[in-house]
Design a protein around this motif. Structure first.
Motif, PDB file in Angstrom:
ATOM      1  N   VAL A   1      -8.066  16.555   8.590  1.00  0.00           N
ATOM      2  CA  VAL A   1      -7.506  15.480   9.403  1.00  0.00           C
ATOM      3  C   VAL A   1      -6.101  15.129   8.896  1.00  0.00           C
ATOM      4  O   VAL A   1      -5.181  14.922   9.678  1.00  0.00           O
ATOM      5  CB  VAL A   1      -8.424  14.239   9.400  1.00  0.00           C
ATOM      6  N   TYR A   2      -5.916  15.051   7.580  1.00  0.00           N
ATOM      7  CA  TYR A   2      -4.585  14.814   7.005  1.00  0.00           C
ATOM      8  C   TYR A   2      -4.291  15.881   5.970  1.00  0.00           C
ATOM      9  O   TYR A   2      -5.156  16.226   5.165  1.00  0.00           O
ATOM     10  CB  TYR A   2      -4.525  13.427   6.350  1.00  0.00           C
ATOM     11  N   ASP A   3      -3.065  16.376   6.007  1.00  0.00           N
ATOM     12  CA  ASP A   3      -2.680  17.398   5.043  1.00  0.00           C
ATOM     13  C   ASP A   3      -1.273  17.067   4.536  1.00  0.00           C
ATOM     14  O   ASP A   3      -0.280  17.567   5.045  1.00  0.00           O
ATOM     15  CB  ASP A   3      -2.704  18.773   5.751  1.00  0.00           C
ATOM     16  N   GLY A   4      -1.218  16.125   3.587  1.00  0.00           N
ATOM     17  CA  GLY A   4       0.076  15.768   3.022  1.00  0.00           C
ATOM     18  C   GLY A   4       0.748  14.627   3.771  1.00  0.00           C
ATOM     19  O   GLY A   4       1.935  14.670   4.058  1.00  0.00           O
ATOM     20  N   PHE A   5      -0.025  13.573   4.065  1.00  0.00           N
ATOM     21  CA  PHE A   5       0.518  12.431   4.813  1.00  0.00           C
ATOM     22  C   PHE A   5       0.980  11.338   3.841  1.00  0.00           C
ATOM     23  O   PHE A   5       0.302  11.031   2.872  1.00  0.00           O
ATOM     24  CB  PHE A   5      -0.593  11.895   5.730  1.00  0.00           C
ATOM     25  N   SER A   6       2.158  10.743   4.090  1.00  0.00           N
ATOM     26  CA  SER A   6       2.654   9.685   3.201  1.00  0.00           C
ATOM     27  C   SER A   6       3.162   8.494   3.993  1.00  0.00           C
ATOM     28  O   SER A   6       3.760   8.658   5.058  1.00  0.00           O
ATOM     29  CB  SER A   6       3.821  10.203   2.349  1.00  0.00           C
TER      30      SER A   6
ATOM     31  N   SER B   1      -0.139  14.152  11.637  1.00  0.00           N
ATOM     32  CA  SER B   1       1.162  13.686  11.194  1.00  0.00           C
ATOM     33  C   SER B   1       1.452  12.362  11.890  1.00  0.00           C
ATOM     34  O   SER B   1       0.767  11.985  12.842  1.00  0.00           O
ATOM     35  CB  SER B   1       2.235  14.720  11.511  1.00  0.00           C
ATOM     36  N   ALA B   2       2.454  11.666  11.391  1.00  0.00           N
ATOM     37  CA  ALA B   2       2.687  10.333  11.919  1.00  0.00           C
ATOM     38  C   ALA B   2       4.167  10.070  12.058  1.00  0.00           C
ATOM     39  O   ALA B   2       4.982  10.619  11.327  1.00  0.00           O
ATOM     40  CB  ALA B   2       2.062   9.319  10.972  1.00  0.00           C
ATOM     41  N   GLU B   3       4.485   9.223  13.023  1.00  0.00           N
ATOM     42  CA  GLU B   3       5.876   8.840  13.195  1.00  0.00           C
ATOM     43  C   GLU B   3       5.904   7.320  13.299  1.00  0.00           C
ATOM     44  O   GLU B   3       5.057   6.723  13.976  1.00  0.00           O
ATOM     45  CB  GLU B   3       6.408   9.473  14.482  1.00  0.00           C
ATOM     46  N   TYR B   4       6.893   6.710  12.634  1.00  0.00           N
ATOM     47  CA  TYR B   4       6.947   5.254  12.592  1.00  0.00           C
ATOM     48  C   TYR B   4       8.031   4.719  13.522  1.00  0.00           C
ATOM     49  O   TYR B   4       9.141   5.230  13.546  1.00  0.00           O
ATOM     50  CB  TYR B   4       7.216   4.798  11.152  1.00  0.00           C
ATOM     51  N   PHE B   5       7.696   3.717  14.304  1.00  0.00           N
ATOM     52  CA  PHE B   5       8.657   3.116  15.224  1.00  0.00           C
ATOM     53  C   PHE B   5       8.763   1.629  14.909  1.00  0.00           C
ATOM     54  O   PHE B   5       7.731   0.945  14.856  1.00  0.00           O
ATOM     55  CB  PHE B   5       8.178   3.261  16.676  1.00  0.00           C
ATOM     56  N   ILE B   6       9.977   1.136  14.728  1.00  0.00           N
ATOM     57  CA  ILE B   6      10.137  -0.303  14.473  1.00  0.00           C
ATOM     58  C   ILE B   6      10.023  -1.034  15.817  1.00  0.00           C
ATOM     59  O   ILE B   6      10.535  -0.565  16.824  1.00  0.00           O
ATOM     60  CB  ILE B   6      11.509  -0.584  13.835  1.00  0.00           C
ATOM     61  N   GLY B   7       9.350  -2.172  15.790  1.00  0.00           N
ATOM     62  CA  GLY B   7       9.239  -2.974  17.016  1.00  0.00           C
ATOM     63  C   GLY B   7       7.798  -3.068  17.484  1.00  0.00           C
ATOM     64  O   GLY B   7       6.889  -2.574  16.815  1.00  0.00           O
ATOM     65  N   ASN B   8       7.594  -3.726  18.634  1.00  0.00           N
ATOM     66  CA  ASN B   8       6.226  -3.859  19.138  1.00  0.00           C
ATOM     67  C   ASN B   8       5.890  -2.700  20.082  1.00  0.00           C
ATOM     68  O   ASN B   8       6.626  -1.711  20.143  1.00  0.00           O
ATOM     69  CB  ASN B   8       6.008  -5.222  19.793  1.00  0.00           C
ATOM     70  N   TYR B   9       4.805  -2.824  20.821  1.00  0.00           N
ATOM     71  CA  TYR B   9       4.329  -1.683  21.619  1.00  0.00           C
ATOM     72  C   TYR B   9       5.300  -1.345  22.755  1.00  0.00           C
ATOM     73  O   TYR B   9       5.544  -0.180  23.045  1.00  0.00           O
ATOM     74  CB  TYR B   9       2.929  -1.984  22.156  1.00  0.00           C
ATOM     75  N   GLU B  10       5.882  -2.393  23.355  1.00  0.00           N
ATOM     76  CA  GLU B  10       6.840  -2.127  24.443  1.00  0.00           C
ATOM     77  C   GLU B  10       8.046  -1.368  23.928  1.00  0.00           C
ATOM     78  O   GLU B  10       8.517  -0.424  24.555  1.00  0.00           O
ATOM     79  CB  GLU B  10       7.316  -3.451  25.046  1.00  0.00           C
ATOM     80  N   ASP B  11       8.547  -1.785  22.743  1.00  0.00           N
ATOM     81  CA  ASP B  11       9.700  -1.085  22.147  1.00  0.00           C
ATOM     82  C   ASP B  11       9.330   0.377  21.910  1.00  0.00           C
ATOM     83  O   ASP B  11      10.118   1.281  22.157  1.00  0.00           O
ATOM     84  CB  ASP B  11      10.094  -1.714  20.804  1.00  0.00           C
TER      85      ASP B  11
ATOM     86  N   LEU C   1       0.852  -1.195   0.000  1.00  0.00           N
ATOM     87  CA  LEU C   1       0.000   0.000   0.000  1.00  0.00           C
ATOM     88  C   LEU C   1       0.883   1.239   0.000  1.00  0.00           C
ATOM     89  O   LEU C   1       1.798   1.363   0.810  1.00  0.00           O
ATOM     90  CB  LEU C   1      -0.884  -0.016   1.258  1.00  0.00           C
ATOM     91  N   GLU C   2       0.575   2.113  -0.959  1.00  0.00           N
ATOM     92  CA  GLU C   2       1.347   3.342  -1.040  1.00  0.00           C
ATOM     93  C   GLU C   2       0.389   4.511  -0.837  1.00  0.00           C
ATOM     94  O   GLU C   2      -0.604   4.647  -1.538  1.00  0.00           O
ATOM     95  CB  GLU C   2       1.983   3.415  -2.434  1.00  0.00           C
ATOM     96  N   ILE C   3       0.680   5.310   0.170  1.00  0.00           N
ATOM     97  CA  ILE C   3      -0.135   6.506   0.395  1.00  0.00           C
ATOM     98  C   ILE C   3       0.800   7.693   0.290  1.00  0.00           C
ATOM     99  O   ILE C   3       1.807   7.756   0.997  1.00  0.00           O
ATOM    100  CB  ILE C   3      -0.796   6.488   1.785  1.00  0.00           C
ATOM    101  N   SER C   4       0.526   8.609  -0.657  1.00  0.00           N
ATOM    102  CA  SER C   4       1.405   9.779  -0.681  1.00  0.00           C
ATOM    103  C   SER C   4       0.606  11.067  -0.786  1.00  0.00           C
ATOM    104  O   SER C   4      -0.403  11.155  -1.479  1.00  0.00           O
ATOM    105  CB  SER C   4       2.462   9.670  -1.778  1.00  0.00           C
ATOM    106  N   ASP C   5       1.080  12.020  -0.021  1.00  0.00           N
ATOM    107  CA  ASP C   5       0.502  13.376   0.019  1.00  0.00           C
ATOM    108  C   ASP C   5      -1.005  13.349   0.266  1.00  0.00           C
ATOM    109  O   ASP C   5      -1.761  14.098  -0.366  1.00  0.00           O
ATOM    110  CB  ASP C   5       0.802  14.127  -1.290  1.00  0.00           C
TER     111      ASP C   5
END
Ligand code: ATP
Ligand code: ATP
Length: 548
Positions: A340-345, A517-527, A326-330
């Motif tokens: 709610v979203y203004d340029g999310f990828s 906006s969103a931030e991505y974290f590798i790992g599970n919830y504890e990480d 799945l590719e979501i851009s802008d």
């Protein structure tokens, strides 16, 4: 306050439960637990007085004020939420409307008007009644409760339909709390709430002085709030003193006692049977054999504890998709004035298992619906990769299922080419057996609707699963089975859940969404939590300025 004596409820001639007696007194704090479809909401409906028993009697003390929260929020009037929560009861609303009408009529009266006295008298009486309901302080209290539940003062004039699931739940709670009830009947109040508001509600309820009846699958919540557990299971209702942990311990002990008694008895039966078999033909022992046979006949058999029926399923291995899923851009998404979203990828790849987190109203469900193609977006690109087959589990099953269809029809419609036997097999694995498949969707319990939605997904195996709060209505054992199913699922998963345990068990990445906006974290919830703590500590750390 409320007494159920010897009540029974039947649907299509089959008993859901019988001979149930329960009483609720002032200040009682009762938790109702049991598997999905056992009859918990039905019992609550009787306490509320909206559902009549088929046998036995329900008596409800006159003039008690009940605060009732149903499992599926009923869409109210779509006015500004401040007005909505101030309609604490039909009575208060009617009095307020009538007072306004009388004031309008009185302002139009000429002095010698003949019905002036009657109007003034009625107005006086209603004013008095309005005051006794706390009507005049209502608005101030409404602001306070809404603020306590996290509403911004600017939002109180927005309409109900503009709020996300979690916020709608808060509106419903605010209305109930404002009515200052003597008793609260709450059916799964923690579904949809984010952690922050869940803790607020927990704190509020722990200080609530009235009686509390709580249906919940949330062990921690029950442990903190109740002093008595009513278990509804396979037609029987049993009452246990203590919180949820104490209830589990007592039950486990009871079960051990029954298992031991059952084993003892089985051994005894074996011994007697052996004696009979060995001595049957001997004349010398005939009378002793006879007495042993009688003994066996008279024996009151101990039944082993019945095994609860549990879900049985695995997600079928889906046809593989390409690497890019799945590719979501802008992405731009607005609801009216609200962006709610203004340029999310973001790019999602095959095998990712992503948990979406963020406060109520952050935009998680919106993103999921856009990814599932259920709602449109205003700008940007949303594109599936090669051979991607999405399967979507909606947060509100009433929006996704057709209420007038039967379970069988609803399942069929997910995969029309399939044989009736195959559909029935799968429905059986999801605990719809026999006549259950002819039930209409609208009569299903919350957990049953969730199970039906899961069946539909499995009937047309996806390789991209989009799940919005799948465990909300499921009982504890069904949640565990879903967790096992998801952990073995070979495709790609995007999951919204407030269940931290589930996220820990299956997610390989956490996408935190906040204010578009969103931030991505590798790992599970504890990480993820660990990294957040580190980040917060870094922000707090301000180096001292170098000394000369
Ligand atoms: P859950 O944990 O899933 O919310 P519950 O214990 O609250 O479940 P209830 O909502 O009380 O369960 O439903 C009990 C059972 O009664 C369910 O199997 C439901 O399908 C059935 N039922 C309820 N209303 C009707 C009806 N009008 N006709 C037939 N069956 C019904
Ligand atoms: P929750 O955890 O409460 O389910 P969420 O993160 O899933 O929240 P969304 O349902 O995606 O949040 O809502 C995002 C924002 O968009 C919220 O502020 C909500 O008020 C708004 N919103 C959602 N649906 C609508 C709608 N139909 N009309 C107007 N505003 C909407």
């Amino acid at each position: 306050m409320i007494f159920l004596s010897n009540v029974a409820k039947f649907f299509h001639g089959k008993p859901l439960f019988r001979e149930v007696s329960l009483s609720i007194h002032r200040g009682d704090r009762t938790g109702i637990v049991g598997p999905n479809g056992a009859g918990k909401s039905t019992i609550l409906g009787m306490m509320e007085g909206t559902l009549l028993p088929d046998e036995g009697e329900v008596s409800i003390e006159k003039r008690i004020r009940m605060g009732i929260l149903h499992q599926e929020l009923i869409k109210g009037n779509d006015g500004p939420i401040l007005q909505e929560v101030m309609n604490v009861s039909d009575e208060v609303k009617q009095i307020r409307d009538r007072l306004r009408e009388l004031e309008r009529q009185m302002s139009r009266l000429s002095e010698d008007s003949s019905n002036a006295d009657a109007l003034i008298e009625e107005h006086g009486k209603l004013q008095h009644a309005f005051e006794s309901f706390g009507g005049y302080t209502l608005e101030a209290r409404a602001h306070k409760v809404l603020a306590g539940l996290g509403f911004d003062p600017a939002d109180v004039n927005r309409r109900w339909s503009e709020f996300s699931g979690g916020w709608r739940m808060r509106v419903a709670l605010a209305k109930i709390l404002l009515s200052e009830p003597d008793i609260l009947l709450l059916d799964e109040p923690t579904n949809h709430l984010d952690l922050e508001s869940l803790l607020w509600v927990e704190e509020y309820l722990s200080n609530f002085k009235g009686a509390l009846v709580l249906v919940s699958h949330d062990r921690a919540f029950l442990n903190r709030l109740v002093t008595r557990i009513v278990e509804v299971d396979r037609g029987k209702v049993s009452v246990y003193t203590g919180n949820y942990d104490q209830y589990e311990r007592t039950r486990a002990m009871q079960e051990d006692v029954i298992v031991a008694a059952y084993k003892n008895q089985q051994e005894k039966i074996k011994r007697i049977q052996k004696f009979i078999d060995q001595n049957r033909v001997k004349a010398r022992t005939a009378s002793r054999v006879q007495s042993r046979v009688k003994m066996l006949e008279k024996l009151e058999t101990v039944e082993p504890p019945a095994q609860a029926r549990t879900l049985k399923f695995t997600f079928p291995q889906p046809p593989p998709s390409g690497r890019r899923v799945l590719e979501i851009s802008d992405l731009v998404k607005r609801y009216g004035e609200k962006t709610v979203y203004d340029g999310f990828s973001i790019n999602i790849e095959r095998g990712d298992r992503i948990g979406l987190v963020g406060p109520n109203g952050a935009g998680k469900s919106t993103l999921m619906k856009i990814a599932a193609g259920v709602i449109s977006h205003d700008d940007g690109i949303v594109k599936y990769g090669h051979n991607v087959k999405p399967g979507y589990f909606a947060q509100h099953q009433s929006e996704a299922l057709t209420s007038e269809r039967t379970v069988l029809e609803e399942a069929y419609s997910a995969s029309p080419g399939i044989t009736e036997q195959e559909v029935r097999n799968l429905l059986g694995a999801f605990l719809f057996s026999g006549d259950d498949v002819y039930k209409k969707v609208k009569v299903l319990s919350g957990g049953e609707k969730s199970r039906l939605a899961l069946t539909r997904i499995l009937l047309s195996p996806p390789n991209l699963l989009l799940m919005d709060e799948p465990t909300n209505h499921l009982d504890i054992s069904s949640c565990e089975i879903l967790e096992q199913g998801l952990s073995k699922f070979d495709g790609t998963l995007i999951l919204i859940t407030h269940d931290r345990r589930l996220m820990n068990a299956i997610c390989t990445g956490i996408l935190e969404i906040e204010k578009g906006s969103a931030e991505y974290f590798i790992g599970n919830y504890e990480d993820y939590q660990y990294k957040k703590k580190l980040m917060a500590a870094e922000e707090d750390f301000i180096p001292e300025s170098p000394k000369p």
